[in-house]
Design a protein around this motif. Structure first.
Motif, PDB file in Angstrom:
ATOM      1  N   UNK A 196       0.807  -1.225   0.000  1.00  0.00           N
ATOM      2  CA  UNK A 196       0.000   0.000   0.000  1.00  0.00           C
ATOM      3  C   UNK A 196       0.839   1.274   0.000  1.00  0.00           C
ATOM      4  N   UNK A 197       2.147   1.129  -0.133  1.00  0.00           N
ATOM      5  CA  UNK A 197       3.021   2.311  -0.071  1.00  0.00           C
ATOM      6  C   UNK A 197       2.665   3.333  -1.152  1.00  0.00           C
ATOM      7  N   UNK A 198       2.693   2.913  -2.405  1.00  0.00           N
ATOM      8  CA  UNK A 198       2.416   3.864  -3.485  1.00  0.00           C
ATOM      9  C   UNK A 198       0.983   4.385  -3.364  1.00  0.00           C
ATOM     10  N   UNK A 199       0.065   3.521  -2.971  1.00  0.00           N
ATOM     11  CA  UNK A 199      -1.328   3.939  -2.796  1.00  0.00           C
ATOM     12  C   UNK A 199      -1.487   4.995  -1.717  1.00  0.00           C
ATOM     13  N   UNK A 200      -0.670   4.890  -0.662  1.00  0.00           N
ATOM     14  CA  UNK A 200      -0.769   5.885   0.414  1.00  0.00           C
ATOM     15  C   UNK A 200      -0.345   7.265  -0.090  1.00  0.00           C
ATOM     16  N   UNK A 201       0.578   7.278  -1.034  1.00  0.00           N
ATOM     17  CA  UNK A 201       1.032   8.569  -1.573  1.00  0.00           C
ATOM     18  C   UNK A 201       0.004   9.117  -2.573  1.00  0.00           C
ATOM     19  N   UNK A 202      -0.640   8.248  -3.311  1.00  0.00           N
ATOM     20  CA  UNK A 202      -1.764   8.712  -4.149  1.00  0.00           C
ATOM     21  C   UNK A 202      -2.844   9.334  -3.265  1.00  0.00           C
ATOM     22  N   UNK A 203      -3.120   8.679  -2.140  1.00  0.00           N
ATOM     23  CA  UNK A 203      -4.124   9.173  -1.189  1.00  0.00           C
ATOM     24  C   UNK A 203      -3.729  10.533  -0.621  1.00  0.00           C
ATOM     25  N   UNK A 204      -2.420  10.689  -0.382  1.00  0.00           N
ATOM     26  CA  UNK A 204      -1.907  11.919   0.251  1.00  0.00           C
ATOM     27  C   UNK A 204      -1.922  13.109  -0.704  1.00  0.00           C
ATOM     28  N   UNK A 205      -1.844  12.821  -2.002  1.00  0.00           N
ATOM     29  CA  UNK A 205      -1.699  13.899  -2.990  1.00  0.00           C
ATOM     30  C   UNK A 205      -2.802  13.758  -4.039  1.00  0.00           C
ATOM     31  N   UNK A 206      -4.037  13.977  -3.640  1.00  0.00           N
ATOM     32  CA  UNK A 206      -5.175  13.686  -4.524  1.00  0.00           C
ATOM     33  C   UNK A 206      -5.361  14.752  -5.610  1.00  0.00           C
ATOM     34  N   UNK A 207      -6.322  14.527  -6.456  1.00  0.00           N
ATOM     35  CA  UNK A 207      -6.727  15.516  -7.463  1.00  0.00           C
ATOM     36  C   UNK A 207      -6.785  16.901  -6.835  1.00  0.00           C
ATOM     37  N   UNK A 226      18.804  -0.051   2.261  1.00  0.00           N
ATOM     38  CA  UNK A 226      17.783  -0.365   3.266  1.00  0.00           C
ATOM     39  C   UNK A 226      16.410   0.181   2.897  1.00  0.00           C
ATOM     40  N   UNK A 227      16.359   1.335   2.238  1.00  0.00           N
ATOM     41  CA  UNK A 227      15.086   2.064   2.112  1.00  0.00           C
ATOM     42  C   UNK A 227      14.684   2.406   0.682  1.00  0.00           C
ATOM     43  N   UNK A 228      15.415   1.909  -0.304  1.00  0.00           N
ATOM     44  CA  UNK A 228      15.168   2.322  -1.688  1.00  0.00           C
ATOM     45  C   UNK A 228      13.746   2.018  -2.142  1.00  0.00           C
ATOM     46  N   UNK A 229      13.164   0.949  -1.629  1.00  0.00           N
ATOM     47  CA  UNK A 229      11.806   0.592  -2.035  1.00  0.00           C
ATOM     48  C   UNK A 229      10.798   1.657  -1.617  1.00  0.00           C
ATOM     49  N   UNK A 230      11.031   2.252  -0.475  1.00  0.00           N
ATOM     50  CA  UNK A 230      10.166   3.324   0.017  1.00  0.00           C
ATOM     51  C   UNK A 230      10.262   4.527  -0.933  1.00  0.00           C
ATOM     52  N   UNK A 231      11.482   4.833  -1.338  1.00  0.00           N
ATOM     53  CA  UNK A 231      11.697   5.961  -2.245  1.00  0.00           C
ATOM     54  C   UNK A 231      11.001   5.738  -3.581  1.00  0.00           C
ATOM     55  N   UNK A 232      11.120   4.533  -4.121  1.00  0.00           N
ATOM     56  CA  UNK A 232      10.499   4.270  -5.427  1.00  0.00           C
ATOM     57  C   UNK A 232       8.973   4.336  -5.325  1.00  0.00           C
ATOM     58  N   UNK A 233       8.429   3.863  -4.212  1.00  0.00           N
ATOM     59  CA  UNK A 233       6.976   3.960  -4.014  1.00  0.00           C
ATOM     60  C   UNK A 233       6.532   5.423  -3.980  1.00  0.00           C
ATOM     61  N   UNK A 234       7.361   6.274  -3.410  1.00  0.00           N
ATOM     62  CA  UNK A 234       7.058   7.717  -3.375  1.00  0.00           C
ATOM     63  C   UNK A 234       7.039   8.299  -4.784  1.00  0.00           C
ATOM     64  N   UNK A 235       8.009   7.899  -5.588  1.00  0.00           N
ATOM     65  CA  UNK A 235       8.071   8.424  -6.966  1.00  0.00           C
ATOM     66  C   UNK A 235       6.864   7.917  -7.747  1.00  0.00           C
ATOM     67  N   UNK A 236       6.564   6.629  -7.640  1.00  0.00           N
ATOM     68  CA  UNK A 236       5.467   6.085  -8.445  1.00  0.00           C
ATOM     69  C   UNK A 236       4.100   6.475  -7.904  1.00  0.00           C
ATOM     70  N   UNK A 237       3.977   6.628  -6.601  1.00  0.00           N
ATOM     71  CA  UNK A 237       2.711   7.095  -6.048  1.00  0.00           C
ATOM     72  C   UNK A 237       2.521   8.597  -6.227  1.00  0.00           C
ATOM     73  N   UNK A 238       3.625   9.329  -6.175  1.00  0.00           N
ATOM     74  CA  UNK A 238       3.547  10.792  -6.244  1.00  0.00           C
ATOM     75  C   UNK A 238       3.377  11.338  -7.652  1.00  0.00           C
ATOM     76  N   UNK A 239       3.779  10.554  -8.682  1.00  0.00           N
ATOM     77  CA  UNK A 239       3.677  11.022 -10.076  1.00  0.00           C
ATOM     78  C   UNK A 239       4.206  12.440 -10.224  1.00  0.00           C
TER      79      UNK A 239
END
Lengths: 332, 332
Positions: A196-207, A226-239
């Motif tokens: 749900x990482x990327x989804x949480x960032x979509x939720x945080x930055x809505x239309x 250690x944390x690269x997966x978190x960063x990538x989820x931010x990029x893909x969720x944040x668009x």
């Protein structure tokens, strides 16, 4: 959301650094900080009005925010007495401590008895969706870093301040504990379940409105084992439409990883852009933000000039020079 | 670890596809499947000995594994009667269902009363560390995909089988529910807390003999907007020496993302290698694994030949052709 205004609890902070969270709130959202509460021996001072719990209640404070790290990972009895008084007198409590408020039976009981909230901002309280990848309206800027703790939150907050000054519609979007306490809400991304990482960032930055910018706090680094997966989820969720690369030039190795060199600004810029373009073909790197705190004025000025020349992008230290040129480039 | 051998519970499977988990166990770890239990109306058949709970107990079965998806997301009363009987007669139960066994009070009570375990393999039970990034001994191969569900588990399992046949020391490392039920252990990576994803994979693939290969089940895709962070954590936690790129050639868009094209094999190969080299400078892409199930024999043969020519890497369908040439390349 955490109810405002706040009383900043500084406890018995052994030094100013221990009160980093309170300092962040004071620096970036001073309007919400009605006062501070210090215990005997406290070595931190936010230069706010000192208040007792009763005085804070009278001043309309809604939430006591723990603005200080606790020693030895324990919420001491001295602290607990103050926190219980705050609950009894009608305040909520918000905390980013590793030790959760909810794990303290006395506090849980007092909150329940008095109908108050305990906000443990390290723990998600929302059921986030799986990311849909659907393009959203409005604009988004994401801070990405060569490493952890290089100034990504500071950069996004400085951009928000600069843009607000120019009356550009914008919102800082917190993804870590300190950011959440500063703004009153956000996603504690490092504690979100993987799926749900990327989804949480979509939720945080809505239309949002077409001309509105979300300024998203970055986390980790694409290069951090250690944390690269978190960063990538931010990029893909944040668009993100815009990326700002953050860097601290004096670090000898990646934070917590003695065997790993810090990557170059260029390597991070290229890779983050590749990743961002998968979800937003128009993504651009608009500037570079350097934390030059460890450098003299002259060294810092030379370094910023050299980086700007190397990459052809506006290069700032948000603290020393402000982020005006990065905002200029982003809005151009 | 889940105690073996298993009784595969096929329930009232409406069709063979619903018993995918049981099929996986039967195909890849038949030695642990002592028998099957089918309820009236069951349309699946693993061609194992049909057993009652009593017969399974007599045959030494330790765990009843739910090998079938449940209809409508409910554990029905019919199922519950069987599951309770299994607990009462001394078996554990393992399940990868979304509905957790632990959320069924009757099952929890029966397990407690009879000292049995309920394994919900979707939920991590280990406190994983933060990844250290420290280089480990032994060799690791990771399956990466152009998309979700393109054959990454199947590929890793086929490689394990092929290598075992050649007496090469190796272990399949499961990172998803089905893989965990097949092998009896692993990491349910999609349910791990963000900060601990890479660390969970370090935990899963620890120091080993120099000539030992871990064959790590992949998840998601670096190009998948919903799950890319999980994939990157796998690469950085797994420190793979060898990567195998998995692809399903007939898919019209990324799974669950109608707006996203499936990336090329080359794009995935290049990006996964870039990421892998951050943590293992010697990482190599050793082969390409194609799921040609939707193609005729002739189409499949032509396609495999064309991909092999384009990328100069051994290209197999693990089901149709076996993965021998990929293992050859990896060991070369």
């Amino acid at each position: 959301m955490i109810a405002q205004p706040y009383l900043l609890f500084l406890g018995d902070a052994p030094d100013p650094l221990a009160a980093k969270v309170a300092q962040g709130i004071k620096d970036w959202n001073p309007a919400v900080a009605a006062g501070q509460l210090r215990l005997p021996g406290c070595k931190a001072d936010m230069k706010l009005t000192d208040m007792t719990i009763d005085e804070a209640v009278a001043a309309g404070v809604k939430t006591l925010v723990i603005g200080v790290a606790n020693r030895g990972g324990l919420i001491s009895d001295t602290w607990k007495a103050v926190l219980k008084e705050a609950l009894e007198k009608g305040m909520d409590i918000a905390s980013g401590l590793h030790n959760l408020l909810r794990d303290e039976p006395e506090l849980v009981a007092a909150a329940k008895a008095h109908g108050r909230e305990l906000h443990d901002v390290r723990i998600p309280t929302v059921k986030y969706p799986i990311a849909s990848g659907v393009k959203r309206k409005g604009k988004r800027c994401l801070a990405v870093g060569t490493d952890c703790s290089v100034g990504k939150m500071y950069t996004a907050l400085a951009m928000e301040k600069e843009m607000a000054k120019r009356s550009i519609p914008c919102t800082f979007r917190a993804t870590g504990q300190t950011g959440i306490l500063i703004t009153g809400g956000g996603v504690p991304l490092d504690a979100v379940i993987a799926d749900f990482m990327a989804g949480s960032i979509e939720w945080l930055t809505p239309d949002a409105a077409d001309d509105h910018w979300d300024l998203i706090e970055g986390q980790g680094s694409l290069f951090h084992a250690s944390y690269s997966g978190v960063t990538l989820a931010l990029i893909h969720g944040g668009q993100p439409d815009a990326l700002v690369v953050c860097h601290e030039p004096t670090r000898e190795h990646m934070r917590g990883l003695p065997d790993y060199q810090v990557p170059s600004i260029g390597a991070v810029s290229d890779l983050a852009l590749t990743m961002a373009k998968m979800v937003n073909a128009g993504a651009k790197v608009v500037g570079i933000s350097i934390n030059t705190a460890a450098m003299s004025d002259e060294e810092a000025a030379d370094y910023l000039k050299a980086v700007e020349a190397e990459y052809g992008l506006p290069t700032c230290d948000p603290f020393r020079t402000g982020v005006g040129p990065i905002v200029d480039a982003m809005m151009a």
